[in-house]
Scaffold this motif. Sequence first.
Motif, PDB file in Angstrom:
ATOM      1  N   GLY A  55      47.539 -83.303  55.551  1.00 17.98           N
ATOM      2  CA  GLY A  55      47.983 -82.469  56.530  1.00 17.98           C
ATOM      3  C   GLY A  55      47.837 -81.042  56.054  1.00 17.98           C
ATOM      4  O   GLY A  55      48.952 -80.048  56.110  1.00 17.98           O
ATOM      5  N   GLY A  56      47.301 -80.535  54.765  1.00 21.14           N
ATOM      6  CA  GLY A  56      47.075 -79.527  54.023  1.00 21.14           C
ATOM      7  C   GLY A  56      46.642 -78.144  54.342  1.00 21.14           C
ATOM      8  O   GLY A  56      45.705 -78.378  55.002  1.00 21.14           O
ATOM      9  N   ARG A  57      48.641 -77.327  54.194  1.00 19.81           N
ATOM     10  CA  ARG A  57      47.199 -76.111  54.491  1.00 19.81           C
ATOM     11  C   ARG A  57      46.586 -75.422  53.986  1.00 19.81           C
ATOM     12  O   ARG A  57      45.625 -74.521  54.134  1.00 19.81           O
ATOM     13  N   TRP A  58      46.032 -75.708  52.820  1.00 23.18           N
ATOM     14  CA  TRP A  58      45.338 -75.197  51.976  1.00 23.18           C
ATOM     15  C   TRP A  58      43.327 -76.042  52.301  1.00 23.18           C
ATOM     16  O   TRP A  58      42.925 -75.152  51.998  1.00 23.18           O
ATOM     17  N   ALA A  59      43.511 -76.988  53.089  1.00 20.47           N
ATOM     18  CA  ALA A  59      42.722 -77.686  53.450  1.00 20.47           C
ATOM     19  C   ALA A  59      42.437 -76.418  54.409  1.00 20.47           C
ATOM     20  O   ALA A  59      40.922 -76.407  55.123  1.00 20.47           O
ATOM     21  N   ARG A  60      42.982 -75.952  55.679  1.00 21.08           N
ATOM     22  CA  ARG A  60      42.858 -75.271  56.474  1.00 21.08           C
ATOM     23  C   ARG A  60      41.920 -74.305  56.412  1.00 21.08           C
ATOM     24  O   ARG A  60      41.294 -73.485  56.440  1.00 21.08           O
ATOM     25  N   ARG A  61      42.898 -73.445  55.063  1.00 23.52           N
ATOM     26  CA  ARG A  61      42.432 -72.381  54.296  1.00 23.52           C
ATOM     27  C   ARG A  61      40.790 -72.216  54.056  1.00 23.52           C
ATOM     28  O   ARG A  61      39.930 -71.596  54.227  1.00 23.52           O
ATOM     29  N   LEU A  62      40.812 -73.739  53.068  1.00 20.10           N
ATOM     30  CA  LEU A  62      39.210 -74.163  52.914  1.00 20.10           C
ATOM     31  C   LEU A  62      38.297 -73.953  54.361  1.00 20.10           C
ATOM     32  O   LEU A  62      37.197 -73.512  54.067  1.00 20.10           O
ATOM     33  N   ALA A  63      38.187 -74.996  54.931  1.00 19.09           N
ATOM     34  CA  ALA A  63      37.757 -74.660  56.727  1.00 19.09           C
ATOM     35  C   ALA A  63      37.659 -73.124  56.497  1.00 19.09           C
ATOM     36  O   ALA A  63      36.627 -72.847  57.154  1.00 19.09           O
ATOM     37  N   LEU A  64      38.044 -72.619  56.882  1.00 17.29           N
ATOM     38  CA  LEU A  64      38.261 -70.680  57.465  1.00 17.29           C
ATOM     39  C   LEU A  64      37.281 -70.459  56.349  1.00 17.29           C
ATOM     40  O   LEU A  64      36.268 -69.154  56.864  1.00 17.29           O
ATOM     41  N   PHE A  65      37.475 -70.561  54.770  1.00 19.24           N
ATOM     42  CA  PHE A  65      36.519 -70.279  53.902  1.00 19.24           C
ATOM     43  C   PHE A  65      34.324 -70.151  54.843  1.00 19.24           C
ATOM     44  O   PHE A  65      33.930 -69.770  54.226  1.00 19.24           O
ATOM     45  N   ALA A  66      35.017 -72.013  54.651  1.00 15.76           N
ATOM     46  CA  ALA A  66      33.270 -72.053  54.816  1.00 15.76           C
ATOM     47  C   ALA A  66      33.292 -71.707  56.256  1.00 15.76           C
ATOM     48  O   ALA A  66      31.484 -71.241  56.201  1.00 15.76           O
ATOM     49  N   ILE A  67      33.552 -71.552  57.316  1.00 19.58           N
ATOM     50  CA  ILE A  67      33.083 -71.176  58.611  1.00 19.58           C
ATOM     51  C   ILE A  67      32.587 -69.684  58.490  1.00 19.58           C
ATOM     52  O   ILE A  67      31.815 -69.139  58.404  1.00 19.58           O
ATOM     53  N   VAL A  68      33.464 -68.993  57.345  1.00 20.89           N
ATOM     54  CA  VAL A  68      33.051 -67.681  57.294  1.00 20.89           C
ATOM     55  C   VAL A  68      31.566 -67.708  56.348  1.00 20.89           C
ATOM     56  O   VAL A  68      30.674 -66.835  57.074  1.00 20.89           O
ATOM     57  N   ALA A  86      23.974 -73.857  65.824  1.00 22.84           N
ATOM     58  CA  ALA A  86      24.662 -73.999  65.004  1.00 22.84           C
ATOM     59  C   ALA A  86      25.712 -72.891  65.010  1.00 22.84           C
ATOM     60  O   ALA A  86      26.648 -72.922  64.219  1.00 22.84           O
ATOM     61  N   VAL A  87      25.479 -71.169  65.136  1.00 21.43           N
ATOM     62  CA  VAL A  87      26.555 -70.256  66.123  1.00 21.43           C
ATOM     63  C   VAL A  87      27.017 -70.687  66.952  1.00 21.43           C
ATOM     64  O   VAL A  87      28.144 -70.540  66.712  1.00 21.43           O
ATOM     65  N   ALA A  88      27.211 -71.565  67.836  1.00 22.35           N
ATOM     66  CA  ALA A  88      27.367 -71.858  68.602  1.00 22.35           C
ATOM     67  C   ALA A  88      28.747 -72.864  68.329  1.00 22.35           C
ATOM     68  O   ALA A  88      29.536 -72.981  68.202  1.00 22.35           O
ATOM     69  N   LEU A  89      28.412 -74.368  67.401  1.00 18.44           N
ATOM     70  CA  LEU A  89      29.090 -74.969  66.518  1.00 18.44           C
ATOM     71  C   LEU A  89      30.060 -74.176  65.497  1.00 18.44           C
ATOM     72  O   LEU A  89      31.305 -74.668  65.764  1.00 18.44           O
ATOM     73  N   THR A  90      29.838 -73.063  64.531  1.00 14.94           N
ATOM     74  CA  THR A  90      30.220 -72.389  64.167  1.00 14.94           C
ATOM     75  C   THR A  90      31.384 -71.609  64.924  1.00 14.94           C
ATOM     76  O   THR A  90      32.485 -71.625  64.085  1.00 14.94           O
ATOM     77  N   ALA A  91      31.046 -70.966  65.981  1.00  7.01           N
ATOM     78  CA  ALA A  91      32.832 -70.262  67.339  1.00  7.01           C
ATOM     79  C   ALA A  91      33.453 -71.631  67.212  1.00  7.01           C
ATOM     80  O   ALA A  91      34.739 -71.482  68.046  1.00  7.01           O
ATOM     81  N   VAL A  92      32.982 -73.082  67.850  1.00  7.79           N
ATOM     82  CA  VAL A  92      33.660 -74.022  68.066  1.00  7.79           C
ATOM     83  C   VAL A  92      34.451 -74.201  67.174  1.00  7.79           C
ATOM     84  O   VAL A  92      35.737 -74.873  67.182  1.00  7.79           O
ATOM     85  N   SER A  93      34.337 -74.757  65.733  1.00  5.60           N
ATOM     86  CA  SER A  93      35.092 -74.468  64.535  1.00  5.60           C
ATOM     87  C   SER A  93      36.280 -73.967  63.920  1.00  5.60           C
ATOM     88  O   SER A  93      37.511 -74.374  64.448  1.00  5.60           O
ATOM     89  N   LEU A  94      35.789 -72.640  64.632  1.00  5.53           N
ATOM     90  CA  LEU A  94      36.285 -71.321  64.348  1.00  5.53           C
ATOM     91  C   LEU A  94      38.085 -71.925  65.015  1.00  5.53           C
ATOM     92  O   LEU A  94      39.026 -71.742  65.037  1.00  5.53           O
ATOM     93  N   ALA A  95      37.207 -71.493  65.805  1.00  4.17           N
ATOM     94  CA  ALA A  95      38.841 -71.376  67.210  1.00  4.17           C
ATOM     95  C   ALA A  95      39.319 -72.840  67.113  1.00  4.17           C
ATOM     96  O   ALA A  95      40.720 -72.787  67.438  1.00  4.17           O
ATOM     97  N   SER A  96      39.040 -74.062  66.975  1.00  2.48           N
ATOM     98  CA  SER A  96      39.633 -75.215  66.854  1.00  2.48           C
ATOM     99  C   SER A  96      40.403 -75.351  65.829  1.00  2.48           C
ATOM    100  O   SER A  96      42.070 -75.637  65.814  1.00  2.48           O
ATOM    101  N   MET A  97      40.080 -74.030  64.517  1.00  5.44           N
ATOM    102  CA  MET A  97      41.722 -74.238  63.172  1.00  5.44           C
ATOM    103  C   MET A  97      42.591 -73.019  63.864  1.00  5.44           C
ATOM    104  O   MET A  97      43.690 -73.552  63.553  1.00  5.44           O
TER     105      MET A  97
END
Length: 247
Positions: A55-68, A86-97
């Motif tokens: 449940g690390g907050r750092w992990a969510r930040r890393l996920a957001l960086f990966a999405i960028v 790939a763009v659609a999956l990226t948009a879904v992953s960004l929204a899910s965060m």
Amino acid sequence: MKSTSLTSTPLIAATAWIVALIVDPGGFEPASVLLIGLGLLAMATVAVVGMVLSGGRWARRLALFAIVAMVLVATIRPIDPIWFVAVALTAVSLASMFLPGVTDRLRKLPSSSGPPPRSVLTPTVLLTVPFAVGFTAVDGEPWAMIVVGVTALVASFLYARVVPGGLLAVRIVWPAIALGLAPLLGFVGGAVSALLGLVVAGLSWHPSVKVAFHPPTEAGSTYPIPPELTPKEVLDAAQIDERGNPQ
């Protein structure tokens, strides 16, 4: 199960971009494709594991960086059906965060018994190196790019898993590699490599990074006390009477 599926979306999107780059690298050289793929996979995997297990907050930040990083790839790679997927999956992953299924499982405050912030940031920065070098060092020497990127992942692993030599790797070995090979990575790639080398060195030489890797230990001391001063529940558990004799 539903929240776990939402959390794993960055990894799914990263995999889609890796497949897209393999099908059509869009002008990237093979070494760049390799490093970009490794970087996306490493960042997304560690981010997902960090969010699910700790449940690390750092992990969510890393996920957001990966999405960028995925968005940056999307701006370079040619548009085709795989690009849209790939763009659609990226948009879904960004929204899910930003959905409760992900945010609710994250800690609201840092763990009181967790590692110091710099000890987490050091290996996390190293995870971004392969993508950063692969994306920017387009005119660099392929072997130098691969050495800088792959050794960053190795150094991150050695430190995070407390493998002997891990502290030396993040403090001296990898920064020296990043700085030493920077001239072979082109102007932009070399600047990125040198900057990341200095950042990792600056972070890793903080005392808290060493303490997290080598926690201080003290030898304990024991002092005998008379049986009559020992709590009765302790004596009962040890099956000793108040005179110190076995029952």
